[in-house]
Design a protein around this motif. Structure first.
Motif, short mmCIF file in Angstrom:
data_model
loop_
_atom_site.label_atom_id
_atom_site.label_comp_id
_atom_site.label_asym_id
_atom_site.label_seq_id
_atom_site.Cartn_x
_atom_site.Cartn_y
_atom_site.Cartn_z
N ASN A 10 53.62 52.52 31.22
CA ASN A 10 53.55 51.22 30.26
C ASN A 10 51.98 51.08 30.64
N GLU A 11 51.01 51.45 29.43
CA GLU A 11 49.55 51.49 29.72
C GLU A 11 49.34 49.94 30.25
N ASN A 12 50.01 48.77 29.70
CA ASN A 12 49.46 47.52 30.08
C ASN A 12 50.19 47.06 31.21
N ILE A 13 50.79 47.82 31.99
CA ILE A 13 51.48 47.43 33.18
C ILE A 13 50.31 47.08 34.34
N GLU A 14 50.34 45.90 34.84
CA GLU A 14 49.26 45.44 36.06
C GLU A 14 50.21 45.83 37.52
N ILE A 15 49.14 46.01 38.38
CA ILE A 15 49.81 46.01 39.87
C ILE A 15 49.07 44.93 40.56
N LYS A 16 50.30 44.64 41.56
CA LYS A 16 49.83 43.48 42.16
C LYS A 16 50.12 43.83 43.85
N LEU A 17 49.13 43.29 44.71
CA LEU A 17 49.40 43.54 46.09
C LEU A 17 49.93 42.59 46.85
N SER A 18 50.81 43.05 47.81
CA SER A 18 51.80 41.85 48.46
C SER A 18 51.61 42.14 50.04
N ASP A 19 52.20 41.18 50.65
CA ASP A 19 52.17 41.44 52.12
C ASP A 19 50.84 41.20 52.80
N TYR A 20 50.41 40.12 53.32
CA TYR A 20 49.10 39.64 53.54
C TYR A 20 49.24 39.27 55.28
N GLY A 21 50.23 39.74 56.05
CA GLY A 21 50.22 39.52 57.45
C GLY A 21 49.32 40.11 58.15
N LEU A 22 48.43 41.00 57.91
CA LEU A 22 47.55 41.79 58.58
C LEU A 22 45.94 41.43 58.11
N VAL A 23 45.92 40.69 57.03
CA VAL A 23 44.96 40.63 56.41
C VAL A 23 43.78 39.93 57.51
N LYS A 24 42.60 40.52 57.11
CA LYS A 24 41.35 39.88 57.89
C LYS A 24 40.29 39.53 57.23
N TRP A 25 39.67 38.26 57.17
CA TRP A 25 38.42 37.93 56.56
C TRP A 25 37.46 38.17 57.45
N ILE A 26 36.47 38.93 56.87
CA ILE A 26 35.40 39.29 57.72
C ILE A 26 34.10 38.19 58.01
N HIS A 27 34.22 36.89 57.47
CA HIS A 27 33.34 35.99 57.61
C HIS A 27 33.91 34.93 58.80
N SER A 28 35.08 35.19 59.01
CA SER A 28 35.80 34.30 60.02
C SER A 28 35.05 34.27 61.39
N ASN A 29 34.90 33.10 61.96
CA ASN A 29 34.25 32.76 63.48
C ASN A 29 35.15 33.01 64.41
N SER A 30 36.46 32.74 64.01
CA SER A 30 37.57 32.77 65.12
C SER A 30 38.18 34.37 65.40
N VAL A 31 38.57 34.21 66.76
CA VAL A 31 39.00 35.90 67.20
C VAL A 31 40.16 36.16 66.59
N ASP A 32 40.09 37.29 66.10
CA ASP A 32 41.49 37.81 65.25
C ASP A 32 42.34 38.65 66.33
N TYR A 33 43.71 38.25 66.48
CA TYR A 33 44.35 38.56 67.57
C TYR A 33 44.64 40.16 67.67
N TYR A 34 44.59 40.95 66.35
CA TYR A 34 44.48 42.36 66.12
C TYR A 34 43.17 42.98 66.76
N ASP A 35 42.14 42.15 66.72
CA ASP A 35 40.93 42.77 66.97
C ASP A 35 40.91 44.07 68.14
N GLY A 36 40.47 44.90 67.81
CA GLY A 36 40.49 46.32 68.76
C GLY A 36 41.72 47.01 68.91
N CYS A 37 42.85 46.42 68.00
CA CYS A 37 44.23 47.02 68.09
C CYS A 37 44.31 48.02 66.85
#
Length: 206
Positions: free
Chosen positions: A159-186
Motif C-alpha cells: 500500500n503506497e500510503n502505508i507508514e512505518i513507525k520505529l519502536s523499542d527505545y531501550g538503547l536510545v542515546k541523546w547526543i546532547h546529554s551531559n549524563s554518563v550513558d551506562y552503555y558508553d564504550g559498550c
C-alpha cells in the motif's frame, strides 16, 4: 484509566518484556498494546539492579513519549506508563501484527519498487530521529512496525500510503546529554544488524 489484558491477548516478547493487546480508554482510543517488564526479571535481581532496571525503563518510556510528540508519524504513540502492583508497564498505540521481520521471513514477493518505498520511508524516519539528536542503536526488522490497516494491496504490491513507525527505545542515546550513558564504550544493538564499526570501535560509534 484502568487497563484490561485478556488471557489470550499475548502479542510477543523481547529480552526483558512482554507485549499484550489490551483495552482501556485514553484519548478516545479503546484498544492498545501494553508492554510489561517481565516480573521474573525483577525477582532475580538485587535492590541495586532493580533500581537500575526501573530507571532504564522509565527513561525508555519518557524518550518514546517525547519523540512521538515530535515525530507522530514515525514513532509508536505513548499513552501512559508507570508501575502498578510492582509491574512496570508502557501503554502504546496498537500496531499491525505484521512487522517488517515477519514480512522478510514470509518471503513476500513484492517488487523492488515496493522494497525501495519501505527503505525510503525508514531512511526518512531515521533522518528525522537523528535531527532531534537521538540515535536508536537497535534498528532491525522486528523494531519496524506498521500502523493498523492494510499493508499489502496484494502479495506483490504494498500500500503506497502505508507508514512505518520505529519502536523499542531501550538503547536510545541523546547526543546532547551531559549524563554518563551506562552503555558508553559498550557494544550495543543486535549483532546480526550491526555494522563492523559498532563492533570494532564501540567507543567511537553510536
Amino acid at each position: 484509566p484502568s487497563i484490561k489484558i485478556e488471557e489470550d491477548s499475548f502479542m510477543g516478547e523481547g529480552g526483558s518484556s512482554f507485549v499484550f493487546k489490551s483495552t482501556s480508554n485514553y484519548q478516545n482510543e479503546s484498544v492498545f498494546a501494553t508492554k510489561i517488564l517481565k516480573p521474573k526479571l525483577l525477582n532475580t535481581l538485587g535492590e541495586t539492579e532493580i533500581k537500575w532496571i526501573k530507571k532504564r525503563f522509565y527513561k525508555e518510556c519518557s524518550i518514546q513519549e517525547e519523540l512521538c510528540k515530535l515525530m507522530p508519524d514515525k514513532v509508536v504513540n505513548v499513552y501512559d506508563y508507570g508501575e502498578y502492583k510492582n509491574v512496570l508497564f508502557l501503554q502504546m498505540e496498537l500496531m499491525n501484527k505484521t512487522t517488517l521481520q515477519q514480512i522478510i521471513e514470509n518471503q513476500y514477493l513484492f517488487s523492488f519498487k515496493n522494497k525501495l518505498k519501505v527503505a525510503i520511508k525508514l531512511a526518512d524516519g531515521l533522518d528525522q530521529l537523528h535531527s532531534t539528536g537521538f540515535f536508536h542503536r537497535d534498528i532491525k526488522p522486528s523494531n519496524i512496525l506498521f500502523p493498523k490497516g492494510q499493508i499489502f494491496i496484494n502479495k506483490n504490491e504494498i500500500n503506497e500510503n502505508i507508514e512505518i513507525k520505529l519502536s523499542d527505545y531501550g538503547l536510545v542515546k541523546w547526543i546532547h546529554s551531559n549524563s554518563v550513558d551506562y552503555y558508553d564504550g559498550c557494544i550495543v544493538g543486535t549483532l546480526r544488524y550491526m555494522s563492523p564499526d559498532q563492533i570494532m570501535t564501540p567507543n567511537l560509534i553510536d
